[in-house]
Design a protein around this motif. Sequence first.
Motif, PDB file in Angstrom:
ATOM      1  N   LEU A   1       0.835  -1.209   0.000  1.00  0.00           N
ATOM      2  CA  LEU A   1       0.000   0.000   0.000  1.00  0.00           C
ATOM      3  C   LEU A   1       0.864   1.250   0.000  1.00  0.00           C
ATOM      4  N   ALA A   2       1.896   1.273   0.852  1.00  0.00           N
ATOM      5  CA  ALA A   2       2.755   2.451   0.953  1.00  0.00           C
ATOM      6  C   ALA A   2       3.485   2.714  -0.363  1.00  0.00           C
ATOM      7  N   LYS A   3       3.951   1.655  -1.017  1.00  0.00           N
ATOM      8  CA  LYS A   3       4.645   1.829  -2.294  1.00  0.00           C
ATOM      9  C   LYS A   3       3.694   2.354  -3.366  1.00  0.00           C
ATOM     10  N   LEU A   4       2.437   1.902  -3.331  1.00  0.00           N
ATOM     11  CA  LEU A   4       1.454   2.436  -4.264  1.00  0.00           C
ATOM     12  C   LEU A   4       1.240   3.928  -4.021  1.00  0.00           C
ATOM     13  N   LEU A   5       1.036   4.308  -2.769  1.00  0.00           N
ATOM     14  CA  LEU A   5       0.816   5.713  -2.441  1.00  0.00           C
ATOM     15  C   LEU A   5       2.004   6.574  -2.838  1.00  0.00           C
ATOM     16  N   ALA A   6       3.207   6.001  -2.758  1.00  0.00           N
ATOM     17  CA  ALA A   6       4.426   6.748  -3.088  1.00  0.00           C
ATOM     18  C   ALA A   6       4.540   7.036  -4.571  1.00  0.00           C
ATOM     19  N   THR A   7       3.719   6.389  -5.399  1.00  0.00           N
ATOM     20  CA  THR A   7       3.751   6.642  -6.843  1.00  0.00           C
ATOM     21  C   THR A   7       2.614   7.566  -7.279  1.00  0.00           C
ATOM     22  N   GLN A   8       1.815   8.023  -6.345  1.00  0.00           N
ATOM     23  CA  GLN A   8       0.630   8.800  -6.657  1.00  0.00           C
ATOM     24  C   GLN A   8       0.903  10.306  -6.507  1.00  0.00           C
ATOM     25  N   PRO A   9      -0.081  11.174  -6.801  1.00  0.00           N
ATOM     26  CA  PRO A   9       0.136  12.630  -6.740  1.00  0.00           C
ATOM     27  C   PRO A   9       0.246  13.134  -5.298  1.00  0.00           C
TER      28      PRO A   9
END
Length: 263
Positions: free
Chosen positions: A198-206
């Motif tokens: 989840l954290a890695k996904l959020l780190a690729t977002q705006p």
Amino acid sequence: MEYKNIRFSVEAGVAVITLNRPDTLNSFTVDMHLEFRDALTRCAEDQQIRCVLLTGEGRGFCAGQDLNDRAVSPGEASPDLGESVEKYYNPMIRLITTMEKPVVCAVNGVAAGAGANIALACDIVIAARSASFIESFCKLGLIPDSGGTWHLPRLLGMARAKAVAMLGPEISAEQAQQWGMIWDVADDENLIEAAITLAKLLATQPTKGFAYTKQALHASATNSLDEQLELEKALMRSAGQTEDYKEGVNAFMNKRKPEFVGR
């Protein structure tokens, strides 16, 4: 700063802060407070960090304050707990809630006292199935600190918040999810993997858009509707000027996956 009471690492835009006093269920001492604050400040200032993941080592997430660090016996002069809150806990909660990037909490075991409220101050909380939350302040004649009296009524409603604060029940991870205290529950063996994913996904977002979203959601607790609409207007204006907005629109129009840069 050399960390002895926490662990800190950064990978793929995600900073992982692990409370690391497992023999005391990761309860806080002054030294641990200073290290944790230093790590949170690094996360806030480093533009390469786009998401923060907080968890604990061992069988507990955090048992709150280490009472051995400010022990008091009947007849002795009482410590100034207000000073402790002012110097250590309040700055911690302010750093978490004003962080201009998502803060994920992986609750790996019991979260008691301030430990429970530190978790609830994070943006997205995932708990292990065996984890539990305990507002244990009432057992000591104290009040829920670390933002507990602010977050509990907003997450649970006033009736449940009062009962939880005054009775100090042990709330299971499943019950916490059903009541809306936390986002999700994971099997113990899958917790860290799920949280990191989840954290890695959020780190690729705006990331900047997330910062504006957090600001607006927090302000909604005290704003009138008209005030909130005005804030949304101002934040939408700012969001529309970011590189990520331009990239998002361009990717949508060209039917490709966006590559957000976080600004």
